[in-house]
Write a protein that holds these residues in place. Structure first.
Motif, PDB file in Angstrom:
ATOM      1  N   THR A  38     -41.452  32.790  26.483  1.00 19.38           N
ATOM      2  CA  THR A  38     -42.910  32.836  26.490  1.00 19.38           C
ATOM      3  C   THR A  38     -43.378  34.045  27.289  1.00 19.38           C
ATOM      4  N   GLU A  39     -44.617  34.436  27.026  1.00 13.29           N
ATOM      5  CA  GLU A  39     -45.279  35.415  27.876  1.00 13.29           C
ATOM      6  C   GLU A  39     -46.366  34.698  28.661  1.00 13.29           C
ATOM      7  N   LYS A  40     -46.533  35.109  29.893  1.00 12.22           N
ATOM      8  CA  LYS A  40     -47.492  34.472  30.791  1.00 12.22           C
ATOM      9  C   LYS A  40     -48.818  35.194  30.703  1.00 12.22           C
ATOM     10  N   GLN A  41     -49.887  34.425  30.483  1.00 12.31           N
ATOM     11  CA  GLN A  41     -51.213  35.002  30.331  1.00 12.31           C
ATOM     12  C   GLN A  41     -52.216  34.270  31.209  1.00 12.31           C
ATOM     13  N   GLN A  42     -53.249  34.968  31.595  1.00 16.44           N
ATOM     14  CA  GLN A  42     -54.385  34.366  32.268  1.00 16.44           C
ATOM     15  C   GLN A  42     -55.531  34.326  31.267  1.00 16.44           C
ATOM     16  N   LEU A  43     -56.034  33.135  31.007  1.00 20.91           N
ATOM     17  CA  LEU A  43     -57.039  32.955  29.976  1.00 20.91           C
ATOM     18  C   LEU A  43     -58.327  32.435  30.594  1.00 20.91           C
ATOM     19  N   GLU A  44     -59.412  33.107  30.295  1.00 22.91           N
ATOM     20  CA  GLU A  44     -60.718  32.625  30.728  1.00 22.91           C
ATOM     21  C   GLU A  44     -61.158  31.519  29.770  1.00 22.91           C
ATOM     22  N   VAL A  45     -61.377  30.338  30.310  1.00 23.59           N
ATOM     23  CA  VAL A  45     -61.707  29.180  29.472  1.00 23.59           C
ATOM     24  C   VAL A  45     -63.217  29.036  29.400  1.00 23.59           C
ATOM     25  N   SER A  46     -63.719  29.082  28.192  1.00 23.01           N
ATOM     26  CA  SER A  46     -65.160  28.918  28.007  1.00 23.01           C
ATOM     27  C   SER A  46     -65.564  27.480  28.270  1.00 23.01           C
ATOM     28  N   ASN A  47     -66.782  27.301  28.739  1.00 20.23           N
ATOM     29  CA  ASN A  47     -67.302  25.948  28.904  1.00 20.23           C
ATOM     30  C   ASN A  47     -67.439  25.278  27.555  1.00 20.23           C
ATOM     31  N   VAL A  73     -40.173  38.106  30.618  1.00 22.58           N
ATOM     32  CA  VAL A  73     -40.550  36.911  29.869  1.00 22.58           C
ATOM     33  C   VAL A  73     -40.360  35.698  30.772  1.00 22.58           C
ATOM     34  N   TYR A  74     -40.823  34.539  30.269  1.00 24.40           N
ATOM     35  CA  TYR A  74     -40.747  33.297  31.029  1.00 24.40           C
ATOM     36  C   TYR A  74     -40.091  32.246  30.136  1.00 24.40           C
ATOM     37  N   PRO A  75     -38.782  32.019  30.315  1.00 20.46           N
ATOM     38  CA  PRO A  75     -38.080  31.079  29.438  1.00 20.46           C
ATOM     39  C   PRO A  75     -38.491  29.630  29.722  1.00 20.46           C
ATOM     40  N   ILE A  76     -38.524  28.837  28.667  1.00 20.77           N
ATOM     41  CA  ILE A  76     -38.745  27.393  28.780  1.00 20.77           C
ATOM     42  C   ILE A  76     -37.739  26.687  27.873  1.00 20.77           C
ATOM     43  N   PHE A  77     -37.618  25.403  28.058  1.00 18.50           N
ATOM     44  CA  PHE A  77     -36.626  24.598  27.325  1.00 18.50           C
ATOM     45  C   PHE A  77     -35.234  25.209  27.463  1.00 18.50           C
ATOM     46  N   ILE A  78     -34.910  25.662  28.660  1.00 14.28           N
ATOM     47  CA  ILE A  78     -33.606  26.271  28.898  1.00 14.28           C
ATOM     48  C   ILE A  78     -32.520  25.199  28.829  1.00 14.28           C
ATOM     49  N   ASN A  79     -31.574  25.396  27.920  1.00 13.92           N
ATOM     50  CA  ASN A  79     -30.419  24.506  27.777  1.00 13.92           C
ATOM     51  C   ASN A  79     -30.826  23.078  27.395  1.00 13.92           C
ATOM     52  N   GLU A  80     -31.887  22.935  26.633  1.00 12.18           N
ATOM     53  CA  GLU A  80     -32.304  21.630  26.133  1.00 12.18           C
ATOM     54  C   GLU A  80     -31.212  21.049  25.234  1.00 12.18           C
ATOM     55  N   ALA A  81     -30.749  19.845  25.570  1.00 16.39           N
ATOM     56  CA  ALA A  81     -29.623  19.245  24.848  1.00 16.39           C
ATOM     57  C   ALA A  81     -29.913  19.075  23.360  1.00 16.39           C
ATOM     58  N   ALA A  82     -31.132  18.661  23.036  1.00 18.81           N
ATOM     59  CA  ALA A  82     -31.471  18.392  21.638  1.00 18.81           C
ATOM     60  C   ALA A  82     -31.582  19.657  20.803  1.00 18.81           C
ATOM     61  N   TYR A  83     -31.624  20.828  21.453  1.00 23.22           N
ATOM     62  CA  TYR A  83     -31.815  22.075  20.707  1.00 23.22           C
ATOM     63  C   TYR A  83     -30.500  22.754  20.334  1.00 23.22           C
ATOM     64  N   TYR A  84     -29.372  22.211  20.821  1.00 24.54           N
ATOM     65  CA  TYR A  84     -28.087  22.801  20.424  1.00 24.54           C
ATOM     66  C   TYR A  84     -27.944  22.795  18.911  1.00 24.54           C
ATOM     67  N   GLU A  85     -28.316  21.677  18.270  1.00 20.04           N
ATOM     68  CA  GLU A  85     -28.182  21.588  16.818  1.00 20.04           C
ATOM     69  C   GLU A  85     -29.166  22.499  16.092  1.00 20.04           C
ATOM     70  N   LYS A  86     -30.225  22.907  16.776  1.00 20.75           N
ATOM     71  CA  LYS A  86     -31.218  23.793  16.173  1.00 20.75           C
ATOM     72  C   LYS A  86     -30.890  25.265  16.386  1.00 20.75           C
ATOM     73  N   GLY A  87     -29.809  25.550  17.115  1.00 20.95           N
ATOM     74  CA  GLY A  87     -29.468  26.937  17.385  1.00 20.95           C
ATOM     75  C   GLY A  87     -30.411  27.597  18.369  1.00 20.95           C
ATOM     76  N   ILE A  88     -30.853  26.826  19.362  1.00 21.86           N
ATOM     77  CA  ILE A  88     -31.795  27.344  20.356  1.00 21.86           C
ATOM     78  C   ILE A  88     -31.212  27.137  21.752  1.00 21.86           C
TER      79      ILE A  88
END
Length: 295
Positions: free
Chosen positions: A285-294, A265-280
């Motif tokens: 995340t999972e990393k994906q390659q997405l073909e973007v349509s025009n 997996v690919y962690p984000i918001f690691i040790n975000e100060a504001a998320y302590y109160e949210k229990g996070i």
């Protein structure tokens, strides 16, 4: 995609995230910076009272106050609940917004660099994201939509998204990230202008997308108190791969706790100060390659 007519730039949704607030002040002193010929640009300070007090919020998180039922509930009278209703009257109503695009400016104590947070995988915003990553490889794109209706401010319109930059301490300005955020805002506005003029160069390369999978809390004891910290090997490693069995937490007596997932997996918001109160402790995340349509 119809023509973009009105764009709202919002800063200070969280009052102690100064980057967006002071960018708004700069823009309001010289509106030509964000003015483009084919659409109107509005600026809005999200949570003025919290900014005045250098706090994230007064009563509750403004950026979690935009559920439709809450906006329509006359019995909710907290400061952010009332402020959300005011903002919806200015930009909404939700589902039939007066603005076509919302750019919500945020900062984080986590090492998120320059991040675009999308709530919907619409071809228009995906093409915008692909363009931004093509001109600035530092930009990362996250898809954060939850299953239920979104309560985020950016959900007031179909093409709302957040710019999240960090690491920046709360109630602090970081000049480098301030300038990078400013440049990113101008790039978005220039793209929207070129989109209206139908002069966009189509991007055929795949878009790297980090799709939200869920969040994990810190280990806690029977009293609900945190009993371990982010492991030093993981701290500031946002967007980097975390493999099963690698250390994720460190107890106060020095014992490592391994990641017990079954895939990388690919962690984000690691040790975000504001998320302590949210229990996070972090989001995964999972990393994906997405073909973007025009468009």
């Amino acid at each position: 995609m119809n023509k973009i007519n009105r764009v709202a730039i919002i800063g200070g949704t969280h009052g102690n995230e100064f980057t967006g607030v002071y960018l708004l002040k700069k823009f309001e002193q010289d509106l030509n910076l964000v003015k483009r010929p084919s659409f109107e640009t509005l600026t809005l300070l999200g949570n003025p009272q919290a900014f005045k007090e250098s706090r994230r919020y007064i009563h509750q998180d403004l950026n979690r106050s935009f559920f439709s039922q809450d906006l329509q509930n006359s019995t909710l009278t907290g400061y952010e609940e009332m402020r959300a209703k005011v903002i919806e009257k200015m930009l909404g109503p939700k589902g039939n917004s007066q603005v076509d695009v919302i750019i919500d400016l945020h900062s984080t104590t986590a090492n998120m660099g320059l991040s675009i947070l999308l709530g919907e995988l619409h071809p228009f915003t995906l093409q915008l994201a692909a363009y931004l990553t093509s001109i600035n490889p530092e930009v990362k794109v996250c898809y954060t939509q939850f299953e239920k209706e979104s309560n985020l401010l950016r959900s007031l319109c179909d093409f709302g998204f957040a710019i999240e930059v960090g690491p920046v301490a709360q109630a602090v300005l970081n000049a480098e990230l301030f300038q990078k955020t400013e440049e990113l805002v101008y790039a978005v506005l220039d793209y929207l202008e070129r989109s209206n003029q139908d002069t966009i160069e189509k991007k055929n390369s795949p878009l790297t997308l980090y799709r939200h999978m869920g969040a994990i809390d810190f280990p806690r004891n029977e009293h609900g108190e945190i009993k371990a910290m982010i492991h030093p090997q993981l701290q500031f490693k946002d967007y980097q791969p975390l493999h099963p069995g690698e250390p994720i937490f460190l107890t106060f007596d020095g014992q490592a706790i391994a990641f017990d997932g079954t895939s990388t997996v690919y962690p984000i918001f690691i040790n975000e100060a504001a998320y302590y109160e949210k229990g996070i402790a972090m989001c995964l995340t999972e990393k994906q390659q997405l073909e973007v349509s025009n468009i």
